[in-house]
Design a protein around this motif. Sequence first.
Motif, mmCIF file in Angstrom:
data_model
loop_
_atom_site.group_PDB
_atom_site.id
_atom_site.type_symbol
_atom_site.label_atom_id
_atom_site.label_comp_id
_atom_site.label_asym_id
_atom_site.label_seq_id
_atom_site.Cartn_x
_atom_site.Cartn_y
_atom_site.Cartn_z
ATOM 1 N N THR A 142 -12.367 -2.568 -11.176
ATOM 2 C CA THR A 142 -11.874 -1.205 -11.460
ATOM 3 C C THR A 142 -11.693 -1.029 -12.970
ATOM 4 N N CYS A 143 -12.230 0.057 -13.512
ATOM 5 C CA CYS A 143 -12.080 0.309 -14.949
ATOM 6 C C CYS A 143 -10.587 0.480 -15.271
ATOM 7 N N PRO A 144 -10.110 -0.135 -16.355
ATOM 8 C CA PRO A 144 -8.688 0.013 -16.707
ATOM 9 C C PRO A 144 -8.266 1.476 -16.876
ATOM 10 N N LEU A 145 -9.227 2.332 -17.250
ATOM 11 C CA LEU A 145 -8.866 3.746 -17.451
ATOM 12 C C LEU A 145 -8.727 4.490 -16.122
ATOM 13 N N VAL A 146 -9.414 4.016 -15.103
ATOM 14 C CA VAL A 146 -9.230 4.567 -13.752
ATOM 15 C C VAL A 146 -7.891 4.066 -13.216
ATOM 16 N N GLU A 147 -7.643 2.776 -13.466
ATOM 17 C CA GLU A 147 -6.366 2.163 -13.065
ATOM 18 C C GLU A 147 -5.202 2.950 -13.667
ATOM 19 N N LYS A 148 -5.387 3.376 -14.907
ATOM 20 C CA LYS A 148 -4.335 4.137 -15.594
ATOM 21 C C LYS A 148 -4.037 5.456 -14.850
ATOM 22 N N VAL A 149 -5.081 6.098 -14.333
ATOM 23 C CA VAL A 149 -4.865 7.358 -13.593
ATOM 24 C C VAL A 149 -4.076 7.068 -12.309
ATOM 25 N N HIS A 150 -4.375 5.922 -11.674
ATOM 26 C CA HIS A 150 -3.623 5.534 -10.471
ATOM 27 C C HIS A 150 -2.138 5.404 -10.831
ATOM 28 N N ILE A 151 -1.878 4.693 -11.942
ATOM 29 C CA ILE A 151 -0.477 4.442 -12.341
ATOM 30 C C ILE A 151 0.237 5.766 -12.649
ATOM 31 N N SER B 49 -15.833 -10.860 7.673
ATOM 32 C CA SER B 49 -14.720 -11.776 7.958
ATOM 33 C C SER B 49 -14.643 -12.930 6.962
ATOM 34 N N LYS B 50 -15.675 -13.123 6.153
ATOM 35 C CA LYS B 50 -15.712 -14.223 5.185
ATOM 36 C C LYS B 50 -16.385 -13.740 3.905
ATOM 37 N N GLY B 51 -15.980 -14.327 2.776
ATOM 38 C CA GLY B 51 -16.715 -14.057 1.549
ATOM 39 C C GLY B 51 -15.918 -13.313 0.494
ATOM 40 N N THR B 52 -16.665 -12.710 -0.444
ATOM 41 C CA THR B 52 -16.068 -12.057 -1.613
ATOM 42 C C THR B 52 -16.415 -10.573 -1.609
ATOM 43 N N ILE B 53 -15.395 -9.760 -1.847
ATOM 44 C CA ILE B 53 -15.610 -8.308 -1.922
ATOM 45 C C ILE B 53 -15.457 -7.877 -3.380
ATOM 46 N N VAL B 54 -16.474 -7.203 -3.895
ATOM 47 C CA VAL B 54 -16.395 -6.685 -5.261
ATOM 48 C C VAL B 54 -15.983 -5.218 -5.192
ATOM 49 N N ILE B 55 -14.883 -4.899 -5.867
ATOM 50 C CA ILE B 55 -14.430 -3.501 -5.923
ATOM 51 C C ILE B 55 -15.050 -2.852 -7.150
ATOM 52 N N SER B 56 -15.605 -1.668 -6.976
ATOM 53 C CA SER B 56 -16.384 -1.051 -8.046
ATOM 54 C C SER B 56 -15.512 -0.528 -9.180
ATOM 55 N N ALA B 57 -16.170 -0.173 -10.282
ATOM 56 C CA ALA B 57 -15.477 0.358 -11.464
ATOM 57 C C ALA B 57 -14.697 1.637 -11.133
ATOM 58 N N HIS B 58 -15.100 2.315 -10.038
ATOM 59 C CA HIS B 58 -14.425 3.578 -9.666
ATOM 60 C C HIS B 58 -13.074 3.350 -8.990
#
Length: 272
Positions: free
Chosen positions: A92-101, A62-71
Amino acid sequence: MKISIAKNSGFCFGVKKALDKVERIKGGNKTYILGHLIHNKQVINKLRKKGIKIIDNVDNISKGTIVISAHGVPDKLKEDIRKKKLKIIDTTCPLVEKVHIITKKLEKEGYKIIIFGDKEHTEVKGIAGNLKNPIIIDDKPEIKELNKKYAFVSQTTKDQEKFNEIAEKLKMRIKGLRIEDTICLATKLRQNDAKELAKKVDMMLVIGDYNSANTKRLEQICSKIVETKHIETSDELKAEWFKNKEHIGITAGASTPDWIVKSVIERIKNEF
Ligand code: F3S
């Protein structure tokens, strides 16, 4: 005994970037990494020592920081985290982000997405989680409804040869198949260099976490060419492996830090 290291091996830029961001965090009880930041137990253990916790989901946070992994993760999960007013550090790796896009765009254009990937891998779950009903395949393509528009993409760390092979098979069955080779450059270079080195040595050592997809791929590629051992750390080296060997090749997965590779080389030099 000669030791050669593959030109491109070890940390890729996406992993370096993710770790840089996390290493800047001071730590403490309120920082949580969602899943494994990278697939490397030794690195994760170092982060744990800083007080950073590893969690599988954000349900009880309910509080704090969440780190999203390179995947990466699906967009919906990021939205849910924001709704809970938690801070996000997105690695998130920009190249993984690219696959999402790419995949979201193709789906909007009416394509049904076929992903070449491991169903259980975080990256594939992240890509698939943004799509309506993607088909995930890891081997032989079994596509039944052939009258649709299909697009074929890959998890970023899959085997290039296998991707090409499946793409060819699919092309023969599906008219107008759209192929997007989304295997990342770091993976392609690591696979090519490992293959070339494996042709010149008496044994290959592949260093990296047993859960790391790209490390397992390097092991599979090298073992088709020469005797290959997959290890996580120098502790696993065995003297008998080095008997009658003159030239040892080394490669490491994209999430293997330099200090682990160095300790393997040191142990070989000093003990075998
Ligand atoms: Fe990114 Fe490729 Fe590394 S997708 S995390 S650069 S293996």
